[in-house]
Scaffold this motif. Structure first.
Motif, short mmCIF file in Angstrom:
data_model
loop_
_atom_site.label_atom_id
_atom_site.label_comp_id
_atom_site.label_asym_id
_atom_site.label_seq_id
_atom_site.Cartn_x
_atom_site.Cartn_y
_atom_site.Cartn_z
N ASN A 87 0.76 -1.36 -0.13
CA ASN A 87 0.05 -0.08 -0.25
C ASN A 87 1.11 1.38 0.03
O ASN A 87 0.38 2.35 -0.62
CB ASN A 87 -0.92 0.14 1.31
N LEU A 88 1.91 1.36 0.68
CA LEU A 88 2.84 2.56 0.77
C LEU A 88 3.32 2.66 -0.84
O LEU A 88 3.32 3.83 -1.23
CB LEU A 88 4.20 2.26 1.61
N PHE A 89 3.70 1.69 -1.39
CA PHE A 89 3.95 1.82 -2.96
C PHE A 89 3.02 2.19 -3.69
O PHE A 89 3.17 2.88 -4.82
CB PHE A 89 4.56 0.67 -3.38
N SER A 90 1.54 1.99 -3.31
CA SER A 90 0.65 2.37 -4.16
C SER A 90 0.17 3.84 -3.78
O SER A 90 -0.15 4.57 -4.63
CB SER A 90 -0.60 1.50 -3.78
N TYR A 91 0.28 4.26 -2.75
CA TYR A 91 -0.23 5.68 -2.34
C TYR A 91 0.96 6.87 -2.27
O TYR A 91 0.67 7.99 -2.31
CB TYR A 91 -0.47 5.61 -0.89
N TYR A 92 2.28 6.37 -2.13
CA TYR A 92 3.32 7.61 -2.05
C TYR A 92 3.92 7.54 -3.38
O TYR A 92 4.51 6.52 -3.80
CB TYR A 92 4.10 7.16 -0.94
N GLU A 93 4.57 8.57 -3.73
CA GLU A 93 5.70 8.92 -4.62
C GLU A 93 6.91 8.21 -4.26
O GLU A 93 7.70 7.69 -5.25
CB GLU A 93 5.80 10.17 -5.12
N ASN A 94 7.55 8.55 -3.26
CA ASN A 94 8.58 8.06 -2.89
C ASN A 94 8.60 7.08 -1.48
O ASN A 94 8.82 7.66 -0.34
CB ASN A 94 9.52 9.06 -2.39
N PRO A 95 8.12 5.88 -1.71
CA PRO A 95 7.71 4.79 -0.61
C PRO A 95 8.95 4.48 0.31
O PRO A 95 8.88 4.19 1.49
CB PRO A 95 7.31 3.70 -1.35
N PHE A 96 9.95 4.50 -0.39
CA PHE A 96 11.30 4.28 0.40
C PHE A 96 11.74 5.30 1.48
O PHE A 96 12.18 4.94 2.44
CB PHE A 96 12.56 4.09 -0.41
N GLN A 97 11.20 6.47 1.18
CA GLN A 97 11.35 7.70 2.39
C GLN A 97 10.16 7.27 3.33
O GLN A 97 10.84 7.43 4.50
CB GLN A 97 11.07 8.80 1.70
N VAL A 98 9.30 6.93 3.00
CA VAL A 98 8.06 6.73 4.00
C VAL A 98 8.55 5.40 4.93
O VAL A 98 8.52 5.68 5.98
CB VAL A 98 6.76 6.51 3.34
N ILE A 99 8.95 4.57 4.27
CA ILE A 99 9.45 3.28 4.81
C ILE A 99 10.82 3.62 5.84
O ILE A 99 10.69 3.16 7.16
CB ILE A 99 9.86 2.24 3.74
N SER A 100 11.50 4.45 5.58
CA SER A 100 12.77 4.82 6.20
C SER A 100 12.46 5.66 7.19
O SER A 100 13.17 5.48 8.17
CB SER A 100 13.82 5.54 5.45
N ILE A 101 11.26 6.58 7.19
CA ILE A 101 10.95 7.44 8.27
C ILE A 101 9.79 6.67 9.27
O ILE A 101 10.17 6.75 10.62
CB ILE A 101 10.06 8.53 7.82
N TYR A 102 9.15 5.88 8.91
CA TYR A 102 7.97 5.46 9.45
C TYR A 102 8.09 3.91 9.96
O TYR A 102 7.44 3.51 10.89
CB TYR A 102 6.52 5.54 8.80
N VAL A 103 8.89 3.17 9.37
CA VAL A 103 9.02 1.82 9.59
C VAL A 103 10.50 1.31 10.01
O VAL A 103 10.44 0.56 11.14
CB VAL A 103 8.44 0.82 8.28
N LEU A 104 11.41 1.83 9.37
CA LEU A 104 12.74 1.25 9.52
C LEU A 104 13.23 1.33 11.25
O LEU A 104 14.01 0.59 11.82
CB LEU A 104 13.78 1.53 8.72
N PRO A 105 12.95 2.72 11.85
CA PRO A 105 13.61 2.89 13.14
C PRO A 105 12.99 1.97 14.10
O PRO A 105 13.87 1.68 14.96
CB PRO A 105 13.26 4.25 13.48
N HIS A 106 11.87 1.36 13.95
CA HIS A 106 11.52 0.70 15.14
C HIS A 106 11.23 -0.81 14.54
O HIS A 106 11.14 -1.81 15.43
CB HIS A 106 10.19 0.80 15.69
N ALA A 107 11.53 -1.07 13.49
CA ALA A 107 11.48 -2.63 12.88
C ALA A 107 12.25 -3.33 13.27
O ALA A 107 11.88 -4.71 13.52
CB ALA A 107 11.37 -2.42 11.25
N PHE A 108 13.47 -3.14 13.66
CA PHE A 108 14.31 -4.24 14.01
C PHE A 108 14.11 -4.87 15.50
O PHE A 108 13.97 -5.91 15.77
CB PHE A 108 16.00 -3.72 14.10
N THR A 109 13.71 -3.86 16.33
CA THR A 109 13.43 -4.35 17.76
C THR A 109 12.01 -5.17 17.84
O THR A 109 11.83 -5.89 18.30
CB THR A 109 13.36 -3.11 18.59
N GLU A 110 11.03 -4.47 17.11
CA GLU A 110 9.90 -5.11 17.02
C GLU A 110 9.89 -6.52 16.48
O GLU A 110 9.27 -7.52 16.92
CB GLU A 110 8.86 -4.23 16.14
N VAL A 111 10.53 -6.91 15.18
CA VAL A 111 10.73 -7.92 14.65
C VAL A 111 11.43 -8.92 15.36
O VAL A 111 10.94 -10.11 15.56
CB VAL A 111 11.25 -7.80 13.17
N LEU A 112 12.40 -8.42 16.12
CA LEU A 112 13.30 -9.29 17.17
C LEU A 112 12.41 -9.73 18.11
O LEU A 112 12.40 -10.91 18.46
CB LEU A 112 14.32 -8.83 17.70
#
Length: 166
Positions: free
Chosen positions: A81-106
């Motif tokens: 959905n991020l790829f569908s809604y945003y022009e630059n989904p990688f920026q959205v992922i790096s701001i909203y997902v990546l900072p907490h993804a490692f600890t949450e997935v772990l």
């Protein structure tokens, strides 16, 4: 683990219709009360972690596999959905997902490891008709994911929210 990655891939490649528009997503993401947002995120992650552990223990580990697979699938849908809604989904992922993804997935993986003990618990119960206490979760096996969930919720609330960008 392979099943989890495959479910993520399927969730990423399948496009399902969603009712959430970009404006609704941004509105939901900007909650003025950070501590209630923190509590909501922490309680949600704890529910999923407890579900992974408890279903795994009572189902011989299969419940953990199912919950982690569904979690990976829904995460794949989110990324799609991020790829569908945003022009630059990688920026959205790096701001909203990546900072907490490692600890949450772990934390979820550690909950899965505790839930997978249900396989050995069930196997031993079939052999001896007793509940072997050595396969029940130890305090540290539950405290470490709890600590990671707290850190992840803090990061998701105060860093990944992107409120510092506006």
């Amino acid at each position: 683990m392979l099943i989890c990655f495959l479910s993520f891939y399927v969730g990423f490649t399948v496009e399902l219709p969603t009712s959430t528009s970009k404006a609704e997503f941004n509105l939901l993401n900007k909650n003025p009360d950070d501590w209630s947002r923190f509590t909501l995120i922490l309680v949600n992650n704890l529910k999923v972690g407890i579900l992974i552990v408890s279903l795994g223990l009572i189902s011989g580990g299969m419940g953990s596999i199912i919950v982690i697979t569904l979690n990976g699938y829904s995460f794949g849908l989110l990324v799609n959905n991020l790829f569908s809604y945003y022009e630059n989904p990688f920026q959205v992922i790096s701001i909203y997902v990546l900072p907490h993804a490692f600890t949450e997935v772990l934390a979820f993986c550690l909950c899965g490891c505790v839930g997978f003990k249900g396989f050995f618990l069930a196997k031993e119960m079939i052999k001896s008709n007793e509940i072997p206490l050595r396969f029940l979760p130890k305090r540290n096996e539950l405290l470490i994911p709890l600590f990671l969930f707290i850190i992840s919720a803090l990061i998701e609330t105060f860093i990944s929210s992107g409120s510092y960008l506006t």
